[in-house]
Design an enzyme around this catalytic site. Structure first.
Site, PDB file in Angstrom:
ATOM      1  CG  ASP A 177     -10.080  -0.592   4.789  1.00  0.00           C
ATOM      2  OD1 ASP A 177     -10.161  -0.974   3.742  1.00  0.00           O
ATOM      3  OD2 ASP A 177      -9.420  -0.829   5.694  1.00  0.00           O
ATOM      4  CD  GLN A 210      -3.981  -4.873   6.386  1.00  0.00           C
ATOM      5  OE1 GLN A 210      -3.723  -3.965   5.854  1.00  0.00           O
ATOM      6  NE2 GLN A 210      -4.254  -6.196   6.060  1.00  0.00           N
ATOM      7  CE  LYS A 221      -3.875  -2.549   1.945  1.00  0.00           C
ATOM      8  NZ  LYS A 221      -4.244  -2.995   3.346  1.00  0.00           N
TER       9      LYS A 221
END
Ligand code: GUN
Length: 291
Positions: A117, A94, A50
């Site tokens: 997200d 995450q 990322k």
């Protein structure tokens, strides 16, 4: 029949060029903040890719690393600080978090406008409801939808089967296909009569996390198969579908690697760019209003 491969790597590369131009036109670079608790090697790899992609696009990224035994309060303090940081346009926690942490409480602290997200309960709720629009859609399902659209696979009225019901992929994928007017069935580990359901599907999205779980013999000839699985086996990385038998039956199939994976990453960048664009618009409006 031999399938046409859906080349996620090439599609992601073309979206990357579009995003690069948009990033360059902004007053300052979009910023993505990532938070990783613990030292799972796969999560470290995802986070690194990322940050590498952010750099390639001219975007900024910052990373917060916490130890595996970080407390709920410590993790929440980091997210609260990022929520206030004007340079962090997008925040990514995450997943999975270590089991002792309350994921729901942590995710709810991400402001809606930074929820790149798409995991905030309000975004999920909007995605589930007719006529509502989430600020952001979760990156893997968004990437799968883009692959279907760019491959010209008809969605309206198609029978779509989503294999797996995770919060990250299966559930939001089913909701997106429903919004696109597909007739959607979710199957999972307790489903009875899997073969009958799979055998009727025009579109199969495999997100169950089991290597080579779906075989060509189970599928309807001419269907489209999107393979979300990334399973590390003795013979290397494989998806949730048995590629060699599936490609004999399906009209379209995504490879692993090089299918959904690159799309997830580029959708995260697209969401972060969108978050930054919105924040600059708000600032402009505020500056205009003040003057
Ligand atoms: N873990 C596996 N996939 C994802 C994802 O798309 N987002 C986050 N935050 N964690 C993940």
């Amino acid at each position: 029949m031999s399938s046409q491969l859906i080349d996620g790597k090439a599609i992601a590369a073309s979206i990357k060029e579009e995003l690069k131009a948009q990033v360059a036109s902004l007053p300052s670079p979009p910023g993505l903040a990532t938070v990783l608790v613990g030292d799972d090697p796969a999560s470290h790899t995802y986070i690194r890719s990322k940050h590498r992609l952010c750099a390639d696009l001219g975007m900024q990224s910052l990373h917060h690393q916490l130890p595996a035994d970080a407390t709920q309060e410590e993790v929440e303090a980091v997210v609260r600080q990022l929520a206030e940081d004007p340079g962090a346009h997008g925040i990514l926690i995450q997943l999975p978090l270590p089991a002792h942490l309350d994921e729901e409480r942590v995710l709810a602290l991400v402001p809606l406008e930074k929820d790149v997200d798409g995991f905030h309960p309000v975004n999920v709720g909007r995605l589930a409801m007719k006529g509502r629009r989430p600020e952001f859609v979760p990156c893997t399902p968004a990437g799968c939808m883009r692959l279907l659209e760019r491959s010209g696979v008809p969605l309206k009225g198609a029978r779509a089967v989503v294999v797996g019901r995770s919060n990250i992929v299966g559930l939001p994928m089913a909701l997106l296909l429903n919004h696109a007017d597909a007739t959607v069935t979710i199957v999972h580990s307790r489903t009875v009569g899997l073969d009958e359901i799979l055998g009727q599907a025009d579109i199969v999205v495999a997100a169950i996390g089991k290597a080579n779980f779906i075989r060509g013999e189970q599928l309807k000839p001419g269907c489209c198969v999107i393979d979300v699985g990334i399973n590390r086996t003795d013979s290397g990385l494989v998806g949730d579908v048995d590629f060699e038998t599936v490609r004999q039956v399906a009209a379209h199939v995504t490879p692993v690697p090089g299918g959904v994976g690159p799309m997830t990453l580029i959708m995260l960048m697209e969401n972060t760019l969108k978050a930054a664009q919105k924040s600059f618009q708000v600032r402009e409006l505020q500056a205009g209003g003040a003057g």
